[in-house]
Structure formats: structure tokens, C-alpha cells
Design an enzyme around this catalytic site. Sequence first.
Site, short mmCIF file in Angstrom:
data_model
loop_
_atom_site.label_atom_id
_atom_site.label_comp_id
_atom_site.label_asym_id
_atom_site.label_seq_id
_atom_site.Cartn_x
_atom_site.Cartn_y
_atom_site.Cartn_z
N CYS A 1 88.64 -10.87 78.93
CA CYS A 1 88.24 -9.91 79.97
C CYS A 1 89.16 -8.69 79.96
CB CYS A 1 88.29 -10.61 81.33
SG CYS A 1 88.09 -9.50 82.72
N CYS B 1 77.74 -3.39 91.37
CA CYS B 1 78.77 -4.35 90.98
C CYS B 1 80.09 -3.80 91.49
CB CYS B 1 78.78 -4.46 89.46
SG CYS B 1 80.12 -5.50 88.84
N1 SAH Z 1 86.98 -12.58 88.80
C1 SAH Z 1 85.65 -13.00 89.03
C2 SAH Z 1 84.67 -11.87 89.17
C3 SAH Z 1 84.77 -10.72 88.20
S1 SAH Z 1 84.37 -10.99 86.51
C4 SAH Z 1 85.21 -13.98 87.97
O1 SAH Z 1 85.89 -14.10 86.97
O2 SAH Z 1 84.19 -14.62 88.18
C5 SAH Z 1 82.60 -10.98 86.43
C6 SAH Z 1 82.04 -11.85 85.30
O3 SAH Z 1 82.21 -11.27 83.99
C7 SAH Z 1 82.73 -13.22 85.23
O4 SAH Z 1 81.78 -14.23 85.02
C8 SAH Z 1 83.60 -13.05 84.01
O5 SAH Z 1 84.02 -14.25 83.50
C9 SAH Z 1 82.69 -12.27 83.11
N2 SAH Z 1 83.34 -11.67 81.95
C10 SAH Z 1 84.62 -11.27 81.83
N3 SAH Z 1 84.85 -10.77 80.60
C11 SAH Z 1 83.67 -10.84 79.94
C12 SAH Z 1 83.26 -10.45 78.62
N4 SAH Z 1 84.09 -9.88 77.76
N5 SAH Z 1 81.97 -10.66 78.29
C13 SAH Z 1 81.09 -11.21 79.16
N6 SAH Z 1 81.42 -11.59 80.40
C14 SAH Z 1 82.70 -11.41 80.79
FE1 SF4 Z 2 87.49 -12.51 86.50
FE2 SF4 Z 2 89.26 -13.55 84.75
FE3 SF4 Z 2 88.52 -11.01 84.52
FE4 SF4 Z 2 90.05 -11.76 86.55
S1 SF4 Z 2 90.63 -11.82 84.41
S2 SF4 Z 2 88.26 -10.41 86.65
S3 SF4 Z 2 89.27 -13.81 86.96
S4 SF4 Z 2 87.19 -12.79 84.30
#
Ligand code: SAH
Ligand code: SF4
Length: 344
Positions: free
Chosen positions: A119, A105
Site C-alpha cells: 500500500c 473515497c
Molecule cells: N486502512 C483501511 C482502509 C484504507 S485502504 C484498510 O486497510 O482497510 C482501502 C483498501 O485498499 C484496503 O482494502 C486496502 O487493503 C486496499 N489496498 C491497499 N493497497 C492496495 C493495492 N496496492 N492494490 C489494491 N488494493 C490495495
Molecule cells: Fe490500510 Fe494498510 Fe494502507 Fe494503512 S497501510 S491504509 S491499513 S492498507
Amino acid sequence: MTKPIKSYTLEELQDLLKDLKQPSFRSKQLIEWLYLHHAKSYDDMTNLPHALREQLSEDYPLHVPEVIDMQTSHDGTMKCVLSFYDGACVEMVAIPSNDGRLTVCCSTQAGCAMGCVFCATGKEGFTRNLSTGEIVDQVLIAQEHMGKRVSNVVVMGQGEPFLNYDHTIAALKILNDEKLLNIGARHITISTCGIIPGIDRLSHESEQFTLAVSLHAVFQRTRDNIMPGVSKYSLKDLKTTLLKYIERTNRRVTLEYAMIRDTNDSAVDLQTLTDFCAGLLCHVNLIPLNKVQGSKYQPSSWQTMNHWHMALNKNGIEATIRNSRGSDIAGACGQLKNEIERHM
Ligand code: SAH
Ligand code: SF4
């Protein structure tokens, strides 16, 4: 002015060596040193003339990221914190499977500007885009540390890949190149929070990379609240774009849906998600929300998740519940965060 050699795409490296009046086979040699042998310095590149090595090291510095922290989970998942030459840090996770696969990843930006509230990366803000070579290096480092070939790559680490489109795609082409890392395009998944111009551009790439879209909400207001950075692209336009993408590529899209208690997991949400999927060649990944420090958001109950899983399948929508690996070392989705401050 100097420019790191890892910021060049394969085509740009070829042009650069042509400009330096080198015969064409030199670019092949340089590319192999960088992305096959993972050379740590120009001194390693013994089949390049000494004068060329000197010139390259003066004007095009070769940086290799430093592993400043590494943890291994009880399930074998390894998480590394990598520090780049300017101090920017990202995390990379390597996930071995029982069937022999090794999935990496990787991150495309240090931090992220999109500010999704659930996130960890979103909470930290944006530092900078990664260069082509800085993205490839993560996979090479995983390979070296795990002692086996990387078979799959998910671009699901820190950052929004479509806000760093050129470097991300240039890196994925190097990973896919059969003379370099030779990872099948279908084994490379790129996840976006829904940047529409990026989805459009990807549909024109010749490689069959897999697209995943972080949907997480099917009501515009909810989505705008939990994913504020992407609010300028509406759900309606997202669906239209996905339909176009599928028509053009004939490829199935993964929709990621992190289930958040009392936020996006009601019966009406389920019905609206079912409607959103109508006519889309898609697979829904239901993700139990991973807890993020300092966040008020809680995962949905298992009962709700199982109910959604069955209901979607019953409606003819392919769905799975994603099991998050490495959560004991904060290596699971959304738990990766920019650790610069922690290490300063
Ligand atoms: N920025 C991109 C890729 C990185 S995030 C995106 O958002 O798609 C990778 C994945 O993890 C995304 O689907 C994101 O929404 C998810 N994600 C982020 N925070 C999370 C959380 N606390 N629990 C589960 N999935 C999460
Ligand atoms: Fe992906 Fe949103 Fe986290 Fe950026 S902030 S890495 S877009 S899930």
C-alpha cells in the site's frame, strides 16, 4: 488555548454553545453553517450574533482545507490533494457512476502507521489523525467540485479508521444525519485492516454502516508479512469477532482480498479462504493489486482471478472482482499516498 471548531462532534458543539450561555437553537445554526452550507469563515454566519462570531473565531478557529492539486481521470474519477491548516495533506477521490451515483473515497488519517507492504500510504508512515470536520470536509468538497450530491461514501482512503475511531464515527454520523448530508448509513462503508476492538465497537453503533475488512491473506504468516501493523490480531480472533459482529447486527460483511502474484494466490490459499468464509455472512471482493511505485509486488494473472471468482461462487460464497477506477491518476486502492514531501 484555541481548539479548531472542526474537531468537535455534534454533541460537543451543543455542549460548547451551552457553556457559552447560548440558547439551544444556536448550536443548530452553527452546525448547519459548518456542515450544510460549508461556511468558509465565521463572517458568513450572518444569523449568529456578532459578539458570538468574534468569540468563536478567537477561541475556536474555523479552518477549511485547501485543494492544492486536482486531477480528473478519463473515466471521470477526480482525485484531489487537500492540505489542512497545519500542512498535513491527504487525498480524496470522487467517483461518478453512469447510474447517477457519486461515491467519495475519504481518508481518516494523514498517512498510516500500519505499514502494509503493498500500500502506497503504508510506505509513507503516519502523520496524524484527522478531526471529525476534516473528514466531513472531504465529502463537502467533492460535492462542490463535482456539482452534485454525494450518494455513497467509502472510508477507504488514507489511514486506518479504527485507529481514529471517535472522529471517524462522529464524521459518519454527520454524513448520515438527515438534516445535514443525509447519506444513507447503508451507503457508507468503513474499511479496516482488522482492528478487532474497532469491529466490536462498530457492532454497538445504532447506524447500519457497512463493514469491510481487508483480509488479503488467510495464513497467519503471510498476513503478518504483508500487513505487519495488524499482526497482534490473529486471523482466528478476527473470524470470531466477525461472527459476533454478524450475530449482533445481522449485517453482511465485505472481505477485501487484493490478489498478489505468488504471495496469496495459490490453490491452498483459495481452499483456506473458502474455509475462512464458512459460516460467515460475507461477500468477497477480489481486488486486482494496483501497482505501487517502488514495490516488488505484482498483481495475480486474470486467469487466476477468474478461477478464484468462479470457484468461490461455486462453493456458495458470493464473490466479485472489483474494478478499480481512476488508476491512471493513481486514485485507485492503495495508490493514495501522503504527498507532504512532494509539495514541500
Ligand atoms: N486502512 C483501511 C482502509 C484504507 S485502504 C484498510 O486497510 O482497510 C482501502 C483498501 O485498499 C484496503 O482494502 C486496502 O487493503 C486496499 N489496498 C491497499 N493497497 C492496495 C493495492 N496496492 N492494490 C489494491 N488494493 C490495495
Ligand atoms: Fe490500510 Fe494498510 Fe494502507 Fe494503512 S497501510 S491504509 S491499513 S492498507
